[in-house]
Scaffold this motif. Structure first.
Motif, short mmCIF file in Angstrom:
data_model
loop_
_atom_site.label_atom_id
_atom_site.label_comp_id
_atom_site.label_asym_id
_atom_site.label_seq_id
_atom_site.Cartn_x
_atom_site.Cartn_y
_atom_site.Cartn_z
N TYR A 142 38.47 74.14 54.13
CA TYR A 142 37.08 74.00 53.71
C TYR A 142 36.33 73.04 54.63
O TYR A 142 36.86 72.00 55.02
CB TYR A 142 37.01 73.48 52.27
N ASP A 144 33.23 72.55 57.96
CA ASP A 144 32.98 73.05 59.31
C ASP A 144 34.27 73.06 60.11
O ASP A 144 35.12 72.17 59.97
CB ASP A 144 31.94 72.15 60.00
N HIS A 145 34.42 74.06 60.99
CA HIS A 145 35.66 74.22 61.74
C HIS A 145 36.01 72.97 62.55
O HIS A 145 37.18 72.67 62.79
CB HIS A 145 35.55 75.42 62.69
N ALA A 156 39.78 77.69 58.71
CA ALA A 156 38.41 77.42 58.28
C ALA A 156 37.46 78.59 58.56
O ALA A 156 36.65 78.94 57.68
CB ALA A 156 37.89 76.14 58.94
N THR A 159 38.18 81.25 55.99
CA THR A 159 37.76 80.79 54.66
C THR A 159 36.25 80.92 54.50
O THR A 159 35.76 81.41 53.47
CB THR A 159 38.18 79.32 54.46
N GLU A 160 35.51 80.50 55.53
CA GLU A 160 34.05 80.59 55.47
C GLU A 160 33.59 82.04 55.35
O GLU A 160 32.68 82.36 54.57
CB GLU A 160 33.46 79.96 56.72
N ARG A 164 31.55 83.86 52.18
CA ARG A 164 30.31 84.64 52.34
C ARG A 164 30.48 86.05 51.78
O ARG A 164 29.51 86.66 51.31
CB ARG A 164 29.92 84.71 53.82
#
Length: 383
Positions: A142, A144-145, A156, A159-160, A164
Motif C-alpha cells: 500500500y 506510492d511505489h 505496490a 495493488t494500486e 482501481r
C-alpha cells in the motif's frame, strides 16, 4: 531470462517438435521408434498449424523444462514434478479455481510437493489464457511505489491497479493476500479473492528464547507463505506454448530471509532487525547488516521447521545441486546455470556452487517469459 514470442511459423514449430519428440523417445523407456509419432505430428501440423502433446509427453516436457531451468538451484528433484493436466480449461473462473486447488495440493499439509498445472496452449487461432500475477500468492503493498508504507513494495503497482479495478483492499496489514489476476481466452483480466484455506502461512520467530509464546518477534506479525508458485511464465515444449502453467518447488530459506523480507525494495527489515538485536547501526563497517541478515535467515529456517513446513537451507541445496550436475554428466547431459542465481545471496563463498563456472545456455523445453510479462505482473493496463 529468455523472452519468447507467442507466435511461431509452422516450420519453426515442426523443428522444435521433432527435436522434442526424439528427446522424449530417447529418454522414455518403452516409447519405441519415434518415426510413427513424428508422422502423426507432421500431419496434425499440416492440418491445424499446431499439435497436441500426449499426456506422457506433457509430463516429460514439464519435467525437462525444470531440468533446464538455469536459475533454479533445486533441480535435483526435476523428475518428481507432479503434472496436473488442465489443458481443456480456457475461462478465467475455472482457471482461478484450479490455481487455488493447485495450492492446496502442493501445500500437502506442509510437506510441499513440486507441482505444475498446465492450462490451454496458444494456437494459431487463439492465444491461450494468461495469469497476470507473478506468483499465485502475493502480498499487497500500500502507498506510492517509491514510498510504500505497508506491505510488499514489489506489489505496490499491482495493488494500486486492483484497488482501481474495484478490489476493496485487505485489512491494511503488511501481509494482506492479493487477489489472483487471470485472463481467460477472449476475455479481459479479472481478479479472484484467494481463499484462506488455499494458503498456508508460517509465523516468523527467532530461535533464541522461543519458548512457544514468542520472543519479542511475534508482536511484529511477520509471516510468509509456504508455497512459491510462479505463475506468469510460459511453459514451452516442442514448439507448443502454454502461457498459463503455474509451477512450484519449495522455498530455500534465503529466498525469504535474504530477499523477500530483507531487500530494501521489498520489506526492508534489516534496520528493524538490527535495532531489535541491539546492533550498532550507525556505520556499515560494524557489519550490522550482515549480522542482521544471518539472524533473519535463522528465524525463517527455525520457523518453518517449527511449523513442520518444507524448506531448504542454502548450504544443503548447494551440495545437492552439485549432485545434480554429477548425475546429469553421467547421463551425458550438459547442465546450464546462471551463476548469479545459483550462488546464494548470503555466504556465497562458503557454498561449493560459488567456486565453479557455468554456461548460461538456453535449451528447450523451458520456462520462459512472453513479452509484457513483467508489465502484466505489475498490473499495467489492468484497468
Amino acid at each position: 531470462m529468455e523472452i519468447l514470442q507467442r507466435r511461431s511459423t509452422t516450420a519453426q514449430v515442426w523443428g522444435a517438435a521433432e527435436e522434442f519428440i526424439r528427446l522424449f523417445h530417447r529418454e522414455t523407456p518403452g516409447a519405441g521408434d519415434p518415426r510413427t509419432r513424428l508422422a502423426a505430428v507432421r500431419a496434425e501440423l499440416a492440418e491445424s498449424g499446431t499439435y497436441r502433446h500426449t499426456p506422457q509427453e506433457l509430463v516429460h516436457g514439464a519435467r525437462v523444462a525444470w531440468r533446464n531451468s538455469n536459475r533454479c538451484i533445486g533441480r535435483l528433484y526435476w523428475n518428481s514434478l507432479r503434472v496436473r493436466d488442465r489443458r481443456g480449461l480456457t475461462d478465467s473462473d475455472a482457471i482461478a479455481a484450479e490455481c487455488f486447488e493447485h495450492l492446496r495440493e502442493a501445500t500437502n499439509g506442509g510437506r510441499v510437493r513440486p507441482t505444475i498445472t498446465v492450462f490451454a496452449p496458444d494456437t494459431p487461432q487463439s492465444p491461450g489464457p494468461l495469469i497476470w500475477s507473478e506468483q499465485l500468492v502475493r502480498y499487497a503493498g500500500y502507498g506510492d511505489h517509491h514510498s510504500v508504507t505497508v506491505g510488499d513494495a514489489r506489489n505496490a503497482p499491482l495493488t494500486e491497479a486492483l484497488l482501481r479495478l474495484g478490489w476493496p483492499g485487505g485489512a491494511g496489514t503488511p501481509f494482506d493476500l492479493l487477489p489472483l489476476v487471470v485472463q481467460g481466452v477472449d476475455d479481459k483480466p479479472r481478479w479472484f479473492d484467494t481463499p484462506a484455506d488455499a494458503v498456508l502461512e508460517v509465523p516468523i520467530r527467532h530461535p533464541d528464547g522461543d519458548d512457544g509464546d514468542g520472543d519479542g518477534w511475534a508482536d511484529w506479525g511477520l509471516r510468509w507463505h509456504a508455497v512459491p508458485a510462479i505463475s506468469n511464465m510460459c511453459l514451452e515444449i516442442g514448439g507448443v506454448h502454454y502461457p498459463a502453467a503455474p509451477f512450484n518447488g519449495w522455498y530455500m530459506g534465503t529466498e525469504i530471509g535474504a530477499r523477500n523480507l530483507a531487500d530494501a525494495d521489498r520489506y526492508n527489515l534489516l534496520p528493524a532487525v538490527g535495532r531489535r538485536l541491539g546492533l550498532d547501526t550507525s556505520s556499515d563497517r560494524s557489519l550490522w547488516k550482515d549480522r542482521a541478515l544471518v539472524e533473519l535467515n535463522r528465524a525463517v529456517l527455525h520457523s518453518f521447521d517449527r511449523a513442520e513446513v518444507t524448506i531448504a537451507d542454502h548450504h544443503t541445496e548447494s551440495r545437492r545441486f552439485l549432485t545434480h550436475l554429477e548425475r546429469e554428466e553421467r547421463r551425458g547431459r550438459d547442465v546450464g546455470a546462471d551463476w548469479s542465481w545459483i550462488v546464494p545471496p548470503i555466504s556465497g563463498s562458503a557454498t561449493p556452487v560459488f567456486h565453479r563456472t557455468y554456461e548460461d545456455r538456453q535449451v528447450s523445453p523451458a520456462y520462459v517469459h512472453h513479452p509484457g510479462a513483467q508489465d502484466r505482473a505489475q498490473g499495467r493496463d489492468l484497468v
